[in-house]
Design an enzyme around this catalytic site. Structure first.
Site: not given
Length: 226
Positions: A14-16
């Protein structure tokens, strides 16, 4: 207690990750890089290995201790990992929001509440909270090879991407973690008709919202995800 690989994988989903320093908002004093590491200078570049290593350091030095202080040794690894993901995304909610003492039922009821930003419910946060809840509820003794974030089922859905005027501009398909541009009418028909048995839901979002939720840049003219 340290976060496990399952916990790291959940956070990464969920984190770029960006390997060149950037400012998410222009008024920040320092720059961000990697998996959301803040505090570098303009022009800084990292390798993927550096970004991955720093993520683990940041989590185990800052966010895992937040969860440790809250659960007081009462959480299993999956419960711990899910709460670390929540803390990484939302901060020390356990103190800031005055959470009651740790119990499985109580935390399971609290995790889904953190789905708002700017006074609005964001579907990206809804999906992340559900992924965290799935991991939180998963028994540590399970040997299942099912995907932790979706309970073994990839939940696909279509997104209508709107331009700044609110006009439908491009179509996308997502599993809640990544997003893919639907380039042709034939591809769209495949998703809508040939895969009709999947009963794919359709969401409507401004393209800027898609970029924010998935940490990706989108070419407005072509619709391509960069």
């Amino acid at each position: 207690m340290k976060v496990s690989q399952n916990g790291l994988n959940l956070i990464k989903e969920f984190e770029g990750c960006r390997l060149t320093a950037y400012k998410p908002v222009p008024w920040e004093q320092m720059y961000t890089i990697g998996w959301g590491h803040y505090g570098v200078t303009a022009g800084t570049t990292w390798t993927q290995a550096q970004a991955d290593s720093q993520l683990e350091i940041d989590i185990n030095n800052k966010y895992a201790p937040m969860v440790d202080a809250y659960v007081k040794g009462k959480a299993n690894q999956n419960e711990f990992d899910a709460l670390v993901s929540l803390a990484y995304n939302c901060g020390n909610v356990f103190v800031a929001d005055g959470w009651a003492p740790f119990s499985h039922a109580y935390c399971a009821s609290m995790i889904p509440k953190y789905r708002n930003a700017g006074g609005q419910v964001l579907q990206g946060l809804v999906r992340r909270r559900q992924a965290e809840l799935n991991l939180f509820n998963k028994p540590v003794s399970s040997n299942s090879n099912q995907n932790n974030q979706t309970g073994g089922m990839i939940k696909m859905y279509l997104i209508i991407g709107l331009d700044n005027s609110g006009k439908a501009k491009h179509w996308y398909v997502s599993d809640g973690v990544s997003v893919r541009h639907v380039r042709t009418i034939r591809m769209l028909e495949n998703y809508q008709n040939k895969w009709a048995k999947l009963n794919l839901p359709v969401d409507t979002m401004f393209i800027a919202e898609i970029e924010a939720e998935f940490g990706r840049k989108i070419d407005m003219a072509s619709g391509e995800v960069k």
